[in-house]
Design an enzyme around this catalytic site. Structure first.
Site, PDB file in Angstrom:
ATOM      1  CG  ASN A  37      -1.792   1.209   1.316  1.00  0.00           C
ATOM      2  OD1 ASN A  37      -1.729   2.108   0.477  1.00  0.00           O
ATOM      3  ND2 ASN A  37      -2.631   1.257   2.338  1.00  0.00           N
ATOM      4  CB  SER A 116      -1.433  13.788 -15.929  1.00  0.00           C
ATOM      5  OG  SER A 116      -2.505  13.944 -16.845  1.00  0.00           O
ATOM      6  CE1 TYR A 129      -4.813  11.099 -12.212  1.00  0.00           C
ATOM      7  CE2 TYR A 129      -4.723  12.832 -13.860  1.00  0.00           C
ATOM      8  CZ  TYR A 129      -4.378  11.563 -13.436  1.00  0.00           C
ATOM      9  OH  TYR A 129      -3.588  10.769 -14.228  1.00  0.00           O
ATOM     10  CE  LYS A 133      -1.072  11.452 -11.879  1.00  0.00           C
ATOM     11  NZ  LYS A 133      -0.112  10.349 -11.606  1.00  0.00           N
ATOM     12  CB  ILE A 162      -2.485   6.089 -22.063  1.00  0.00           C
ATOM     13  CG1 ILE A 162      -1.498   7.261 -21.994  1.00  0.00           C
ATOM     14  CG2 ILE A 162      -1.780   4.817 -22.549  1.00  0.00           C
ATOM     15  CD1 ILE A 162      -0.893   7.672 -23.318  1.00  0.00           C
TER      16      ILE A 162
END
Length: 221
Positions: A37, A116, A129, A133, A162
């Protein structure tokens, strides 16, 4: 492994991890799975010690674990925010922190992080997110400055869209729109990202550090 590397896979999903090991072992070479983890620093530290003992050394770390919990700012919960930050940002810190002693011991090494393209321009419904990033890019540059004198490079790749399980949840009409906006007119494939990792891990990239390599078909220019 086609480049001659031995591979240690860390994942919380044991079934997927063991499946990946079998696929890689069919190519030839040593590959082991460790259930880890990455949000738990103690778990990661123990795993790093095991990898060092099992393989003899650690040369390269690729931080590519990531999740999404999308929602607009108005609807995003504190839990959705924290889950993404824990995996995508804190997990990268934990994993890199755990292997740094071994890279320093070598006097060389490669840190490669998955960022990203949305970290550059943002993306609707992805406050968590994008923040994670963008943070990864920041850490990448700090580590390049801190560790370069020790022969350790630190770089990131910024994938576009992707063809993975994560993207398969995106509605078809939105994917079609993304393809239309991409100069190469297609989604990327996992191999496109793997090739970028392999380059940044190679001796050919020994004078590249602190760089973010966009692998996005030209989506962000």
């Amino acid at each position: 492994m086609e480049e001659g590397a031995s591979v240690a896979i860390w994942d919380i999903n044991e079934e997927a991890g063991q499946k990946a090991v079998l696929e890689l072992q069919s190519i030839g070479g040593k590959c082991l799975f460790y259930k880890v983890n990455t949000t738990d620093f103690q778990s990661v530290t123990i795993a790093a010690e095991k990898v060092k003992n099992d393989f003899g050394k650690i040369d390269i770390i690729i931080n590519n674990a990531g999740i999404t919990r999308d929602a607009s700012l108005k609807k995003m919960t504190g839990q959705q925010w924290q889950q993404v930050i824990d995996v995508n940002l804190t997990g990268v810190f934990n994993c890199t922190k755990s292997v740094i002693p071994f890279l320093l011991e070598n006097g060389s090494g490669r840190i490669i992080n998955a960022a990203s393209v949305v970290a550059h321009n943002g993306n609707y419904g992805q406050t968590n997110y994008v923040a994670s990033k963008a943070g990864v890019i920041g850490m990448t540059k700090v580590w390049a400055r801190e560790l370069g004198r020790n022969g350790i490079t630190s770089n990131a790749i910024a994938p576009g869209f992707i063809n993975t399980e994560m993207v398969k949840t995106v509605p078809e009409n939105i994917l079609d729109d993304l393809k239309a906006k991409t100069p190469l007119s297609r989604l990327g494939e996992p191999e496109d990202i793997a090739n970028a990792y392999a380059f940044l891990a190679s001796e050919e990239a020994s004078f590249i550090t602190g760089t973010v390599l966009n692998v996005d078909g030209g989506l962000i220019m």
